[in-house]
Design a protein around this motif. Structure first.
Motif, mmCIF file in Angstrom:
data_model
loop_
_atom_site.group_PDB
_atom_site.id
_atom_site.type_symbol
_atom_site.label_atom_id
_atom_site.label_comp_id
_atom_site.label_asym_id
_atom_site.label_seq_id
_atom_site.Cartn_x
_atom_site.Cartn_y
_atom_site.Cartn_z
ATOM 1 N N VAL A 270 0.847 -1.199 0.000
ATOM 2 C CA VAL A 270 0.000 0.000 0.000
ATOM 3 C C VAL A 270 0.883 1.251 0.000
ATOM 4 N N ALA A 271 1.912 1.236 0.860
ATOM 5 C CA ALA A 271 2.852 2.359 0.906
ATOM 6 C C ALA A 271 3.585 2.511 -0.419
ATOM 7 N N ARG A 272 3.950 1.386 -1.034
ATOM 8 C CA ARG A 272 4.628 1.404 -2.336
ATOM 9 C C ARG A 272 3.747 2.069 -3.385
ATOM 10 N N GLY A 273 2.471 1.716 -3.402
ATOM 11 C CA GLY A 273 1.562 2.307 -4.383
ATOM 12 C C GLY A 273 1.425 3.807 -4.214
ATOM 13 N N THR B 22 8.983 -1.941 7.451
ATOM 14 C CA THR B 22 8.597 -2.360 6.099
ATOM 15 C C THR B 22 7.887 -1.234 5.351
ATOM 16 N N VAL B 23 7.020 -0.504 6.037
ATOM 17 C CA VAL B 23 6.347 0.635 5.420
ATOM 18 C C VAL B 23 7.376 1.690 5.005
ATOM 19 N N PHE B 24 8.316 1.975 5.906
ATOM 20 C CA PHE B 24 9.373 2.952 5.604
ATOM 21 C C PHE B 24 10.174 2.508 4.375
ATOM 22 N N LEU B 25 10.548 1.233 4.336
ATOM 23 C CA LEU B 25 11.335 0.712 3.214
ATOM 24 C C LEU B 25 10.579 0.848 1.899
ATOM 25 N N HIS B 26 9.273 0.558 1.915
ATOM 26 C CA HIS B 26 8.483 0.585 0.683
ATOM 27 C C HIS B 26 8.222 1.994 0.168
ATOM 28 N N ILE B 27 8.465 2.994 0.981
ATOM 29 C CA ILE B 27 8.344 4.371 0.494
ATOM 30 C C ILE B 27 9.506 4.698 -0.446
ATOM 31 N N PHE B 28 10.677 4.134 -0.157
ATOM 32 C CA PHE B 28 11.882 4.470 -0.913
ATOM 33 C C PHE B 28 12.285 3.404 -1.934
ATOM 34 N N TYR B 29 12.338 2.155 -1.514
ATOM 35 C CA TYR B 29 12.946 1.107 -2.337
ATOM 36 C C TYR B 29 12.286 0.914 -3.701
ATOM 37 N N PRO B 30 10.964 0.673 -3.776
ATOM 38 C CA PRO B 30 10.363 0.448 -5.101
ATOM 39 C C PRO B 30 10.425 1.664 -6.017
ATOM 40 N N ALA C 15 0.772 1.550 -9.222
ATOM 41 C CA ALA C 15 0.084 1.625 -7.934
ATOM 42 C C ALA C 15 -1.016 0.568 -7.806
ATOM 43 N N PHE C 16 -1.913 0.526 -8.795
ATOM 44 C CA PHE C 16 -3.070 -0.358 -8.684
ATOM 45 C C PHE C 16 -2.740 -1.821 -8.986
ATOM 46 N N ALA C 17 -1.979 -2.051 -10.063
ATOM 47 C CA ALA C 17 -1.719 -3.434 -10.490
ATOM 48 C C ALA C 17 -0.553 -4.070 -9.745
ATOM 49 N N LEU C 18 0.547 -3.333 -9.615
ATOM 50 C CA LEU C 18 1.755 -3.920 -9.041
ATOM 51 C C LEU C 18 1.860 -3.745 -7.531
ATOM 52 N N SER C 19 0.988 -2.927 -6.940
ATOM 53 C CA SER C 19 1.088 -2.679 -5.498
ATOM 54 C C SER C 19 -0.196 -3.014 -4.755
#
Length: 390
Positions: A49-52, A99-107, A334-338
């Motif tokens: 969700v954070a990644r999206g 994990t939320v913090f990581l997904h803000i930056f990594y993807p 956002a929608f498909a991959l996250s």
């Protein structure tokens, strides 16, 4: 500076880390942090969700305000900090926050690298995008094979240290000299801003988006539990990386022949074939829970992922104005991959705890509706073609 080599090195180093994170991270948390499958699925889902949100809003916002090189540095450092924060994190809550913090930056590094490549191609400094991008695939495949050898010898803790080393190398590379054009800040033109609502006014965009969202969501179980499922069916630890990478090799082969073999196929036909291949893949894993059939099913990744992605890009280039494509790709990411994957990761985790095979057959809840909608869309394409030829 050899721009081709610079781009190839960055693709290789990023996808080398992605080849560790994507298939192994849930398994690493379960095996070394002592959390349950359902807890891991919830953590990774919230991360998605954070990644999206990051790829849909933060990435385009930053790209309008900082240079491409600065964006790579920001995302890289944020990722490195996130990985280091996993060392003291041992509770469910702390792992969730990290994990939320990581997904803000990594993807964000993935679209950032594609943006960099686009700038270099447009400025005629990068002649062969495909030649550089293939090094990303090589990195993804090679690290999986090497990692399983080391985890077999030294345990699952090697997953964390391999990712930390890989990210550290990527960050170090990002601070080396880069093509000058990547250090230029963008010039914001308010008159050229694109409204997302305009995309939904494009004929069949929403239909195609729904299909690819369902197709990508159907990979949730495989991405998050494929590693531990292979252990469940007694796959040798040293072979798991090779088995996982059969899917990536199938994907690479598909993309290498797609323009030649599938250019005449309509997006609707390709999407229907992708959904059929996806459904067959999960049925095979459910009915025959053994290593040989799992390996055979891995080749269907060429349909379930690669063909679906190719069909979406084919639709975009044929129907979406050039100025709208970045926004469309942001929505796809956002929608498909996250977000869709996040929802079905929780669903798959619930089924996995009942019976591991149920998590795979449960993905038919995505692939079968995708196939039905794709067949309806294909019928609309055929009718339109008949009307135009009449």
């Amino acid at each position: 500076m050899n721009t081709q080599r610079w781009m190839s090195t960055h693709f290789f180093s990023f996808f080398l880390t992605w080849g560790i994170f994507l298939p192994y991270w849930s398994g690493w948390m379960i095996q070394t942090k002592g959390i349950s499958v359902s807890e891991a699925s919830f953590i990774m889902s919230i991360g998605l969700v954070a990644r999206g949100l990051s790829t849909l809003f933060a990435f385009p916002y930053l790209l309008e305000r900082v240079s491409n090189k600065a964006l790579l540095n920001i995302a890289g450092i944020g990722t490195l900090i996130g990985i280091l924060c996993y060392i003291p994190a041992n509770s469910f809550t702390s792992l969730l926050v990290v994990t939320v913090f990581l997904h803000i930056f990594y993807p964000t590094l993935m679209p950032a690298l594609d943006s960099v490549a686009g700038v270099l191609v447009q400025s005629k400094q990068l002649k062969h995008y495909g030649k550089s991008r293939q090094w990303g695939s090589i990195g993804f495949v090679s690290v999986g094979i090497l990692l399983t050898v080391f985890t077999g010898m030294l345990g699952d803790n090697m997953i964390f240290w391999a990712l930390l080393l890989g990210i550290s190398c990527f960050v170090a590379l990002s601070f080396t000299s880069a093509p000058d054009i990547l250090s230029k800040k963008p010039q914001i033109n308010q008159g050229k801003k694109v409204n997302i609502i305009d995309l939904f006014r494009t004929k069949h965009f929403l239909v195609v988006l729904i299909i690819v969202v369902l197709l990508q969501a159907a990979h949730a179980t495989y991405y998050n539990y494929g590693y531990i499922f292979l252990q469940e069916i007694d796959a040798p630890i040293y072979l798991i990386g090779a088995i996982i990478n059969i899917a990536v090799i199938a994907e690479i082969i598909f993309f290498s022949i797609a323009d030649k073999r599938f250019s005449r196929f309509s997006p609707g036909t390709l999407l229907a074939l992708a959904a059929a291949g996806s459904s067959l893949r999960w049925v095979l894993v459910f009915i025959f829970p053994n290593i040989i059939v799992f390996c055979m099913a891995q080749t269907l990744h060429a349909f379930s992922f690669a063909m679906g992605h190719y069909a979406f890009m084919k639709y975009l280039t044929a129907n979406i104005p050039h100025t709208h494509i970045p926004k469309a790709q942001g929505m796809y990411s956002a929608f498909a991959l996250s977000w869709s994957t996040a929802v079905f990761t929780v669903f798959g985790g619930f089924l996995y705890e009942i019976e591991p095979r149920y998590a795979f057959i449960g993905m038919l809840a995505c692939s079968l509706p995708a196939m039905l909608i794709a067949l309806i869309y294909r019928k609309l394409e055929v009718e339109k073609k008949i009307l135009l030829s009449a």
